[in-house]
Design a protein around this motif. Sequence first.
Motif, PDB file in Angstrom:
ATOM      1  N   ILE A 125      -7.998   0.516  -3.151  1.00  0.00           N
ATOM      2  CA  ILE A 125      -8.447  -0.050  -1.874  1.00  0.00           C
ATOM      3  C   ILE A 125      -9.295   0.931  -1.063  1.00  0.00           C
ATOM      4  CG2 ILE A 125      -6.477  -1.636  -1.722  1.00  0.00           C
ATOM      5  CD1 ILE A 125      -5.239   0.343   0.315  1.00  0.00           C
ATOM      6  N   MET A 157      -3.770  -5.911   7.476  1.00  0.00           N
ATOM      7  CA  MET A 157      -2.916  -4.752   7.225  1.00  0.00           C
ATOM      8  C   MET A 157      -1.680  -4.899   8.135  1.00  0.00           C
ATOM      9  SD  MET A 157      -6.096  -2.058   7.050  1.00  0.00           S
ATOM     10  CE  MET A 157      -5.460  -0.882   8.197  1.00  0.00           C
ATOM     11  N   SER A 158      -0.852  -3.856   8.201  1.00  0.00           N
ATOM     12  CA  SER A 158       0.400  -3.968   8.969  1.00  0.00           C
ATOM     13  C   SER A 158       0.179  -4.534  10.369  1.00  0.00           C
ATOM     14  CB  SER A 158       1.079  -2.598   9.104  1.00  0.00           C
ATOM     15  OG  SER A 158       1.521  -2.139   7.853  1.00  0.00           O
ATOM     16  N   LYS A 188      -0.082   4.424  -0.632  1.00  0.00           N
ATOM     17  CA  LYS A 188      -0.788   5.702  -0.458  1.00  0.00           C
ATOM     18  C   LYS A 188       0.074   6.684   0.339  1.00  0.00           C
ATOM     19  CE  LYS A 188      -3.199   4.269   3.720  1.00  0.00           C
ATOM     20  NZ  LYS A 188      -4.455   3.728   4.273  1.00  0.00           N
ATOM     21  N   ARG A 220      -2.912  -6.324   2.680  1.00  0.00           N
ATOM     22  CA  ARG A 220      -2.627  -4.963   2.206  1.00  0.00           C
ATOM     23  C   ARG A 220      -1.735  -4.280   3.238  1.00  0.00           C
ATOM     24  NH1 ARG A 220      -7.945  -5.778   2.900  1.00  0.00           N
ATOM     25  NH2 ARG A 220      -7.827  -4.224   4.537  1.00  0.00           N
ATOM     26  N   ILE A 221      -0.450  -4.159   2.934  1.00  0.00           N
ATOM     27  CA  ILE A 221       0.493  -3.663   3.931  1.00  0.00           C
ATOM     28  C   ILE A 221       1.163  -2.381   3.453  1.00  0.00           C
ATOM     29  CG2 ILE A 221       2.591  -4.208   5.212  1.00  0.00           C
ATOM     30  CD1 ILE A 221       1.650  -7.051   5.362  1.00  0.00           C
ATOM     31  N   GLY A 222       1.036  -1.332   4.264  1.00  0.00           N
ATOM     32  CA  GLY A 222       1.571  -0.028   3.891  1.00  0.00           C
ATOM     33  C   GLY A 222       2.686   0.436   4.786  1.00  0.00           C
ATOM     34  N   SER A 223       2.323   0.941   5.962  1.00  0.00           N
ATOM     35  CA  SER A 223       3.285   1.645   6.809  1.00  0.00           C
ATOM     36  C   SER A 223       4.493   0.799   7.197  1.00  0.00           C
ATOM     37  CB  SER A 223       2.584   2.188   8.051  1.00  0.00           C
ATOM     38  OG  SER A 223       1.794   1.195   8.649  1.00  0.00           O
ATOM     39  N   VAL A 269       0.842  -1.199   0.000  1.00  0.00           N
ATOM     40  CA  VAL A 269       0.000   0.000   0.000  1.00  0.00           C
ATOM     41  C   VAL A 269       0.876   1.248   0.000  1.00  0.00           C
ATOM     42  CG1 VAL A 269      -1.772   1.287   1.256  1.00  0.00           C
ATOM     43  CG2 VAL A 269      -1.902  -1.205   1.120  1.00  0.00           C
TER      44      VAL A 269
END
Length: 226
Positions: free
Chosen positions: A68, A196-197, A26, A212-215, A24
């Motif tokens: 997403i 997620m994270s 964003k 869905r992994i972002g930070s 992710v």
Amino acid sequence: MSIANNLLKYKKELDASAVQLVAVSKYQDADAVLEAYNAGHRVFGENIVQELVEKQAVLPKDIEWHLIGHLQTNKVKYIAPFISVIESVDSLKLLQEINKQAAKNNRTIDCLLQVYIADEDTKFGLGFDEVVELLRAEEFTVLKNVRIVGLMGIASNTDTEKQIRDEFEELKVLFDGVKVSFFRKDDYFKELSMGMSSDYKIAIEEGSTMVRIGSSIFGKRKIKEA
Ligand SMILES: *Cc1c(COP(=O)(O)O)cnc(C)c1O
């Protein structure tokens, strides 16, 4: 740790459980995405249409973009030419517009139905009954340029592991039921996007096929939140 290192660590862990990683990106700039791309990753998630369109324009064209975040019907046309998966479909009206724009682009667009599982007012998504209602609707069955490839859900933002686990478990039960009732013979209906994270490990234990992994890959946000 660099973006590339974080990414490789996740890939190794997720490959072992055959779970797909959506990185992710964003609020990250195009350079950050490119760093992950150069480390071999191709699947990225964005939650704002304008940011997605701007990055897509300048980044390599073999990236698979997932939307997403909440999608307004009047913005579908901007992403229809290139989007790989729209994970956040939360109404029949939106699905009809995606179908229309996909047809205009001679494409079929893969979609996930976003299901509301969190104990919070702020999360978008369909209720369990609404998922079934949508899939049963005559208006849905005539859509030829969209393909429902699975379900997506966001768990509550809480430290209570049991609550998160229960929410993921409920979504998995719904997924299995929907599979049997509506997509028994359709191999493409196979994705359960959850995790997620902060909660991806629990999500995988509860049957996630896509996280869905972002930070924890990209670190601090580089673009100011809108
Ligand atoms: C931001 C976001 C993520 C990633 O969250 P992290 O905590 O940064 O891993 C996943 N899914 C959705 C829908 C998001 O908006």
